[in-house]
Design an enzyme around this catalytic site. Sequence first.
Site, PDB file in Angstrom:
ATOM      1  N   HIS A 122       0.875  -1.179   0.000  1.00 11.85           N
ATOM      2  CA  HIS A 122       0.000   0.000   0.000  1.00 11.85           C
ATOM      3  C   HIS A 122       0.910   1.227   0.000  1.00 11.85           C
ATOM      4  O   HIS A 122       2.042   1.178   0.508  1.00 11.85           O
ATOM      5  CB  HIS A 122      -0.834  -0.059   1.280  1.00 11.85           C
ATOM      6  CG  HIS A 122      -1.902   0.974   1.390  1.00 11.85           C
ATOM      7  ND1 HIS A 122      -1.642   2.268   1.784  1.00 11.85           N
ATOM      8  CD2 HIS A 122      -3.241   0.905   1.191  1.00 11.85           C
ATOM      9  CE1 HIS A 122      -2.791   2.943   1.822  1.00 11.85           C
ATOM     10  NE2 HIS A 122      -3.776   2.147   1.446  1.00 11.85           N
ATOM     11  N   ASP A 171       3.039  -4.559   7.959  1.00  8.28           N
ATOM     12  CA  ASP A 171       1.849  -3.740   7.780  1.00  8.28           C
ATOM     13  C   ASP A 171       0.651  -4.676   7.943  1.00  8.28           C
ATOM     14  O   ASP A 171       0.323  -5.453   7.041  1.00  8.28           O
ATOM     15  CB  ASP A 171       1.884  -3.097   6.382  1.00  8.28           C
ATOM     16  CG  ASP A 171       0.581  -2.377   6.055  1.00  8.28           C
ATOM     17  OD1 ASP A 171      -0.361  -2.428   6.880  1.00  8.28           O
ATOM     18  OD2 ASP A 171       0.508  -1.784   4.976  1.00  8.28           O
ATOM     19  N   GLN A 202      -4.545  -5.120   6.951  1.00 14.91           N
ATOM     20  CA  GLN A 202      -5.558  -6.069   6.463  1.00 14.91           C
ATOM     21  C   GLN A 202      -5.518  -7.401   7.183  1.00 14.91           C
ATOM     22  O   GLN A 202      -6.446  -8.204   7.032  1.00 14.91           O
ATOM     23  CB  GLN A 202      -5.385  -6.315   4.952  1.00 14.91           C
ATOM     24  CG  GLN A 202      -5.562  -5.087   4.090  1.00 14.91           C
ATOM     25  CD  GLN A 202      -6.998  -4.528   4.111  1.00 14.91           C
ATOM     26  OE1 GLN A 202      -7.951  -5.224   4.440  1.00 14.91           O
ATOM     27  NE2 GLN A 202      -7.143  -3.258   3.777  1.00 14.91           N
ATOM     28  N   LYS A 225     -10.442  -0.656  10.488  1.00 16.63           N
ATOM     29  CA  LYS A 225     -10.560  -1.871   9.680  1.00 16.63           C
ATOM     30  C   LYS A 225     -10.853  -3.090  10.547  1.00 16.63           C
ATOM     31  O   LYS A 225     -11.005  -4.198  10.047  1.00 16.63           O
ATOM     32  CB  LYS A 225      -9.284  -2.088   8.873  1.00 16.63           C
ATOM     33  CG  LYS A 225      -9.074  -0.975   7.849  1.00 16.63           C
ATOM     34  CD  LYS A 225      -8.002  -1.309   6.851  1.00 16.63           C
ATOM     35  CE  LYS A 225      -7.426  -0.099   6.185  1.00 16.63           C
ATOM     36  NZ  LYS A 225      -8.098   0.287   4.948  1.00 16.63           N
ATOM     37  N   CYS A 229      -4.829   2.507  -3.654  1.00 19.08           N
ATOM     38  CA  CYS A 229      -3.569   3.006  -3.039  1.00 19.08           C
ATOM     39  C   CYS A 229      -2.432   2.005  -3.229  1.00 19.08           C
ATOM     40  O   CYS A 229      -1.558   1.873  -2.364  1.00 19.08           O
ATOM     41  CB  CYS A 229      -3.731   3.342  -1.573  1.00 19.08           C
ATOM     42  SG  CYS A 229      -4.880   4.685  -1.285  1.00 19.08           S
TER      43      CYS A 229
END
Length: 423
Positions: free
Chosen positions: A140, A217, A220, A243, A381
Site C-alpha cells: 500500500h 503492515d 488487512q 478496519k 492506493c
Amino acid sequence: MNSNLEIANKTSVDEKQTFDVYQVRKDFPILSRRVNDKPLVYLDNAATTQKPDSVIDSMSHYYKFENANIHRGLHFLSELATESYEKARLKVKEFINAMSVAEIVFVRGATEAINLVSNSLCRSEHFGSGDEIIISEMEHHANIVPWQLLCDRKKIKLKVIPINDEGELEIDAFKKMISEKTKLVSVVHISNSLGTINPVKEIIDYAHSFGVPVLIDGAQSAPHIKVDVQDLDCDFFAFSGHKVFGPTGIGALYGKTEYLNMMPPYQGGGDMIRKVTFEETTFDDIPHKFEAGTPNIAGGIGLGAAIDYVNQFDRNVLKEHEDELLKYATEKLLEIDGLKIIGTAKHKASVISFIIKDIHPYDIGTIIDTDGIAIRTGHHCTQPIMQRYNLPATARASFAFYNTLEEVDKLVVGLHKVIKMFR
Ligand code: PMP
C-alpha cells in the site's frame, strides 16, 4: 493433557458466542439501511469496516459520562477517562499478544504507525548513507511513501521484492536481495488489492538471520486473522482501528521494547515529557514518549470495544465463514464471461480484485451502486500493483464476517447487469 488445562481450555471455548451471521448482522445498525431503495450490500471492507452498536455506544458513553482529558488531571473524571483509555491499550496488547502494554503506541492508524517508525528511525543512528530498506511490489502507498521520504533524507536505497503473476511474493528474490546493507524489511501481511496472505513468518526469520528488523503492515491482517506478534517475532506491527470494526482516527503501532526504547520521539508536545526546561527536555517512558498531545481518547475506547466485540467469537470460526465467502464468490465470479480475477495466490484472505473485459472498473462500481452494492474501484492506493498488471484500476469486493452468501449472489446479479449494459 493436564486435566486443569483441559477444563480451562474447554471453558474458554464454551464462553465464545456461537456464530450466526444473521444474528451478527443485527449488531451492525448500518447493515439494515437501504441505499438507492435497495438493501445495502456492503462489500468494501478492505477500505473500512462497519461498526457494531457496542463500539458506537462505548464512544457515546465516554462523551456523555466520562469526558475529560487523560493522564494529567487528578479529578474523578480525568482518572476515569485515563482508566478507560489505558484499559483499551491493554485490550490491544492482548489482541495482538504483545509482551507488554509499553509496546503499544496509539496512533491514528497504520499510515501514522509506519510514518512514526520511518521518522523516528530517520533521526536515530539506525540508518546511514548507502543502507537499504526492502519493501515489496504489493505494498500500500502507506508502506512505500514514508520510506521514500526517508530514503531522500538519508541517501538510502529502496529495494522492492517482485511478485509473480498470481500475486505472490518472490521469496527467492527476497533472499537474494538481503545483505549487510539491509537495515529494515517492511512488508504487508495481507495485500489490500490482491488478498494475498504473505509468508511473513518466513520473511521475519530470514531477515533476523541477518540481524535485520521487520515491520509488518497488518492493516488487512488484523481484521481477518488472529495476530500473535510474539509468535511472528516481528519487530513492528501496524494496524488501523477502523478496519477492525472500530472507529476511524485510531490505530496502533506495536514495537519491541528494545526498538521503541532506542528510537527518539517523532513528535514533541504535552504528555510525552518528564521534564521541560529551555535548556533540556527529558522524555517519558514508552509508549508515552511517542504520544504527544491529547490523543483520540474516544477512539481508543471505541477500539477497545471493537476488540471486545471480535473476541466474543472464536476467530477460527469467523475465518472459516470468510473463507467460505471467498471460495463461493471466487467460483461465482469466475462463471461470469470475461471476468478475470487479479490476485490468485494460493493463500488468500476474502478480498477479490477483478476486471471485466474492457469495461472500466469505475463503470462497474457506479452501475452496481444503483442497486445498493458497495464495492471499491480504482488503484486501491497500490499503484505499483496496477503497473505490474498493466491496468489502470480494478474493481474490488472485500468481505467481512458479517457478509452472506446471498450478498455474493446479489453482486453476481449486479455484474451481469453491467455486462448487459455494455453489450
Ligand atoms: N496498509 C494497507 C495494506 C491498507 O489496506 C491500508 C488501508 N487501505 C493502509 C495500510 C493504510 O491504512 P490507514 O489509511 O487506515 O492508515
